[in-house]
Design a protein around this motif. Structure first.
Motif, PDB file in Angstrom:
ATOM      1  N   GLY A  12      64.761  36.619  25.109  1.00 22.01           N
ATOM      2  CA  GLY A  12      64.327  36.771  23.727  1.00 22.01           C
ATOM      3  C   GLY A  12      65.370  37.478  22.896  1.00 22.01           C
ATOM      4  O   GLY A  12      66.551  37.520  23.245  1.00 22.01           O
ATOM      5  N   THR A  13      64.924  38.048  21.787  1.00 27.49           N
ATOM      6  CA  THR A  13      65.787  38.815  20.892  1.00 27.49           C
ATOM      7  C   THR A  13      65.069  40.111  20.553  1.00 27.49           C
ATOM      8  O   THR A  13      63.946  40.360  20.990  1.00 27.49           O
ATOM      9  CB  THR A  13      66.081  38.041  19.594  1.00 27.49           C
ATOM     10  OG1 THR A  13      64.899  38.037  18.780  1.00 27.49           O
ATOM     11  CG2 THR A  13      66.505  36.609  19.877  1.00 27.49           C
ATOM     12  N   ALA A  14      65.708  40.935  19.730  1.00 21.44           N
ATOM     13  CA  ALA A  14      65.076  42.192  19.323  1.00 21.44           C
ATOM     14  C   ALA A  14      63.877  41.971  18.415  1.00 21.44           C
ATOM     15  O   ALA A  14      63.048  42.868  18.246  1.00 21.44           O
ATOM     16  CB  ALA A  14      66.110  43.069  18.619  1.00 21.44           C
ATOM     17  N   ASP A  15      63.754  40.788  17.834  1.00 19.07           N
ATOM     18  CA  ASP A  15      62.673  40.471  16.907  1.00 19.07           C
ATOM     19  C   ASP A  15      61.397  40.155  17.687  1.00 19.07           C
ATOM     20  O   ASP A  15      61.281  39.104  18.323  1.00 19.07           O
ATOM     21  CB  ASP A  15      63.087  39.278  16.038  1.00 19.07           C
ATOM     22  CG  ASP A  15      62.078  38.957  14.948  1.00 19.07           C
ATOM     23  OD1 ASP A  15      60.943  39.472  15.003  1.00 19.07           O
ATOM     24  OD2 ASP A  15      62.422  38.167  14.049  1.00 19.07           O
ATOM     25  N   LEU A  16      60.427  41.066  17.631  1.00 20.11           N
ATOM     26  CA  LEU A  16      59.184  40.864  18.389  1.00 20.11           C
ATOM     27  C   LEU A  16      58.407  39.649  17.903  1.00 20.11           C
ATOM     28  O   LEU A  16      57.681  39.018  18.681  1.00 20.11           O
ATOM     29  CB  LEU A  16      58.308  42.114  18.296  1.00 20.11           C
ATOM     30  CG  LEU A  16      58.850  43.369  18.985  1.00 20.11           C
ATOM     31  CD1 LEU A  16      57.907  44.543  18.771  1.00 20.11           C
ATOM     32  CD2 LEU A  16      59.082  43.130  20.467  1.00 20.11           C
ATOM     33  N   ASP A  17      58.543  39.301  16.626  1.00 16.66           N
ATOM     34  CA  ASP A  17      57.832  38.124  16.115  1.00 16.66           C
ATOM     35  C   ASP A  17      58.338  36.842  16.779  1.00 16.66           C
ATOM     36  O   ASP A  17      57.613  35.848  16.847  1.00 16.66           O
ATOM     37  CB  ASP A  17      58.009  38.001  14.596  1.00 16.66           C
ATOM     38  CG  ASP A  17      57.269  39.096  13.841  1.00 16.66           C
ATOM     39  OD1 ASP A  17      56.315  39.656  14.415  1.00 16.66           O
ATOM     40  OD2 ASP A  17      57.644  39.385  12.692  1.00 16.66           O
ATOM     41  N   VAL A  18      59.565  36.872  17.287  1.00 18.85           N
ATOM     42  CA  VAL A  18      60.136  35.742  18.027  1.00 18.85           C
ATOM     43  C   VAL A  18      59.865  35.891  19.518  1.00 18.85           C
ATOM     44  O   VAL A  18      59.455  34.936  20.203  1.00 18.85           O
ATOM     45  CB  VAL A  18      61.654  35.631  17.769  1.00 18.85           C
ATOM     46  CG1 VAL A  18      62.287  34.581  18.680  1.00 18.85           C
ATOM     47  CG2 VAL A  18      61.930  35.304  16.312  1.00 18.85           C
ATOM     48  N   SER A  19      60.074  37.088  20.027  1.00 15.28           N
ATOM     49  CA  SER A  19      60.092  37.281  21.478  1.00 15.28           C
ATOM     50  C   SER A  19      58.709  37.367  22.114  1.00 15.28           C
ATOM     51  O   SER A  19      58.523  36.887  23.235  1.00 15.28           O
ATOM     52  CB  SER A  19      60.894  38.536  21.816  1.00 15.28           C
ATOM     53  OG  SER A  19      62.247  38.350  21.458  1.00 15.28           O
ATOM     54  N   LEU A  20      57.746  37.974  21.443  1.00 12.73           N
ATOM     55  CA  LEU A  20      56.420  38.074  22.058  1.00 12.73           C
ATOM     56  C   LEU A  20      55.760  36.710  22.241  1.00 12.73           C
ATOM     57  O   LEU A  20      55.201  36.441  23.316  1.00 12.73           O
ATOM     58  CB  LEU A  20      55.537  39.032  21.256  1.00 12.73           C
ATOM     59  CG  LEU A  20      55.986  40.505  21.279  1.00 12.73           C
ATOM     60  CD1 LEU A  20      55.003  41.364  20.493  1.00 12.73           C
ATOM     61  CD2 LEU A  20      56.127  41.027  22.700  1.00 12.73           C
ATOM     62  N   PRO A  21      55.822  35.796  21.270  1.00 15.95           N
ATOM     63  CA  PRO A  21      55.296  34.449  21.531  1.00 15.95           C
ATOM     64  C   PRO A  21      56.038  33.733  22.659  1.00 15.95           C
ATOM     65  O   PRO A  21      55.427  32.983  23.436  1.00 15.95           O
ATOM     66  CB  PRO A  21      55.483  33.725  20.191  1.00 15.95           C
ATOM     67  CG  PRO A  21      55.495  34.810  19.174  1.00 15.95           C
ATOM     68  CD  PRO A  21      56.179  35.967  19.838  1.00 15.95           C
ATOM     69  N   LEU A  22      57.357  33.956  22.773  1.00 17.53           N
ATOM     70  CA  LEU A  22      58.128  33.362  23.870  1.00 17.53           C
ATOM     71  C   LEU A  22      57.641  33.897  25.205  1.00 17.53           C
ATOM     72  O   LEU A  22      57.442  33.133  26.163  1.00 17.53           O
ATOM     73  CB  LEU A  22      59.615  33.657  23.686  1.00 17.53           C
ATOM     74  CG  LEU A  22      60.546  33.178  24.809  1.00 17.53           C
ATOM     75  CD1 LEU A  22      60.608  31.655  24.835  1.00 17.53           C
ATOM     76  CD2 LEU A  22      61.952  33.761  24.641  1.00 17.53           C
TER      77      LEU A  22
END
Length: 545
Positions: free
Chosen positions: A261-271
């Motif tokens: 993922g990345t540092a952006d939780l809005d991207v990483s948590l769904p992943l």
């Protein structure tokens, strides 16, 4: 003759023999280790990222082709390649492709600029610069082209997508090329250059060798009990030492998948939710992740949460436990030593210490700060270490190495620590640091370097840089300045931009004073300044203009 002869400090021959006879160091290069894993698990996921996925078989074949392409460009084994890229699937492909070509990745940050890249690239004699087009924070392609001008060795500009996207060539011929290159490499030779947080100037260069670096990662995976079914979520920069050891190499050493993922939780948590991650490493910047509305779904399959980067708030452990999530701690460094609180550790150890050394042949001492005397268990001193994956010296740094190591080869970490016995387990607690570093969400900022840069401003007379507490990142940089005329944060930002310094190093608060306070012996009183700024900013600290 190896190009690094005389520039890196080797492990003593007897020590190498002992590590190998103990079954710690293998005889393969990192590239050959990946090939062996891919042969065993060809159809398992190797990487699942926000921008794509790849199996071990596909990763092995594609990286062969990337390596052959790099060789066709005229790059030679041993050539250093600056990596200045972010968390993407292509980054992992490029990593192994470069290693398969016998090249040496140099792990810089996407945030680094001319001040850092110019010095690091010349220190290692970088031949190529790999960058990512369209990266946030600036045009790295144009930046890399600028860095090539008047550079004595930097001849190749590599763009990530162009390097790894559908590389052409004959797979069988590419495999033969890689095998020929790897036969010529020494498994005890330099594989990777990581960078230190540094205590003076630009980060120092840390040589990591094939056998010890892979062992470091494999031991980390074993410490958590990982299997091919493990799915390791990683959200912090992957080209950091933690990203390579704790995610890429560790997961791949057991045939497991990296959920990148990345540092952006809005991207990483769904992943994480979609990929059913089973393990996640959270740095200080993500200590509030549990408050995110997507955290529950993201951790539905998680069996291990590992916390790293700062002392863990008791409330965070309590919240993770309330959610039924097992949690432990990690303390590690690019120079080597890792300490973990693996499964089976008592809760008190997991909540209040960073645990025990990773390897049975790791050696630690807690010494009197500035001396060689060992302090008793329970007392605070400087953590020093020696072992099968801890460096024996920085590159081209004989004078610094003489200070950074004890006469018998123990690395002085600069961290204050104490050994505590908990339920019969001798654990290490980290109590602070001797080094004048600011830990901004895991990024180590050298206070002296920032001070020297500020002193290059024509109106600055004196300066002291200290850490100020921050609820999200742990620490930010505050600069106390004495100046001819007004000097504020806007002035500092313009100055650092003109010097082309990485933004994470820029001061985030300026306190102008008539003089810098001194101790009774005439040294800058940073203890007083840190107490003062902590009282000023309070629990809701923010950036002050």
């Amino acid at each position: 003759m190896n190009r690094w002869d005389g520039r890196v400090v080797d492990y003593p021959a007897e020590t190498v023999r002992r590590y190998r006879e103990a079954g710690l160091w293998g005889t393969r290069t990192i590239a050959d280790e990946l090939h062996a894993v891919a042969a065993t698990h060809p159809d398992r996921d190797a990487v699942a990222a926000h921008d794509g996925r790849i199996t071990f078989g596909e990763l092995d074949a594609r990286t062969d082709l990337v390596a052959a392409g790099l060789t066709a460009r005229g790059l030679l084994p041993g050539d250093p390649v600056l990596f200045q890229v972010t968390n993407r699937l292509d980054t992992v492909v490029a990593w192994y492709g470069v290693l398969k070509a016998g090249l040496v990745p140099v792990c810089t940050l996407a945030a680094h600029r001319g001040h850092e890249i110019g010095e690091i690239s010349r220190r290692v004699g970088a031949v190529a610069h790999l960058v990512e087009a369209g990266a946030r924070g600036g045009d790295l392609v144009a930046f890399a082209a600028e860095q090539q001008r008047d550079h004595p060795t930097l001849r190749h500009l590599l763009v990530l997508h162009e390097l790894v996207a559908a590389p052409g060539g004959d797979p069988a011929a590419a495999r033969a090329t890689v095998e020929g290159i790897q036969r010529g490499l020494d498994p005890d030779g330099v594989a990777v250059f990581q960078l230190s947080g540094g205590t003076t100037g630009v980060p120092k260069v840390i040589p990591r060798r094939h056998a010890e670096y892979w062992y470091n990662s494999a031991a980390y995976a074993r410490s958590w009990g990982w299997t091919p079914a493990t799915r390791v979520a990683h959200l912090i920069p992957v080209i950091h030492n933690a990203g390579i050891v704790c995610a890429v190499h560790a997961a791949h050493s057991v045939g497991a998948c990296v959920v990148l993922g990345t540092a952006d939780l809005d991207v990483s948590l769904p992943l994480m939710a979609a990929e059913r991650a089973t393990h996640v490493l959270l740095g200080h910047a993500h200590y509030r992740a549990a408050a995110h509305p997507g955290f529950g779904a993201a951790t539905a399959a998680v069996t291990q949460v590992v916390l790293s980067g700062a002392k863990v708030p008791p409330a965070l452990f309590d919240e993770l436990e309330r959610r039924g999530l097992w949690s432990g701690q990690l303390f590690g460094m690019g120079e080597g030593l890792f300490l973990t609180t693996p499964p089976g550790s008592p809760r008190e150890a997991r909540a209040t210490t960073v645990g025990v050394p990773l390897s049975p042949l790791d050696e630690i001492r807690v010494l009197e700060p500035g001396g060689d005397g060992q302090v008793p268990d329970g007392e605070i001193g400087e953590l020093c270490c020696r072992g099968p994956y801890t460096l024996r010296g920085y590159v081209d740094a004989a004078e610094h190495n003489a200070r950074a190591f004890t006469p018998d080869g123990f690395y002085r970490t600069g961290d204050l620590a104490a050994v505590r016995e908990i339920d019969g387990l001798r654990c290490v607690s980290i109590e602070g640091r001797i080094k004048d570093l600011i830990n901004r969400g895991g990024e180590k900022i050298n206070a002296e370097e920032v001070e020297l840069l500020l002193l290059r401003h024509p109106r600055i007379v004196a300066v002291a840089v200290v850490a100020m507490p921050d609820p999200r990142l742990g620490e930010r940089t505050c600069a106390y300045v004495v100046a001819d005329g007004p000097f504020d944060l806007a002035d500092a930002r313009a100055h650092f931009a003109a010097l082309d310094v990485a933004k994470f190093k820029w001061p985030e608060r300026i306190e102008q004073r008539d003089e810098i306070p001194r101790t009774q012996v005439g040294k800058t009183d940073k203890v007083r300044l840190q107490a003062e700024i902590a009282a000023l900013v309070g629990p809701g600290a923010g950036v002050r203009a």
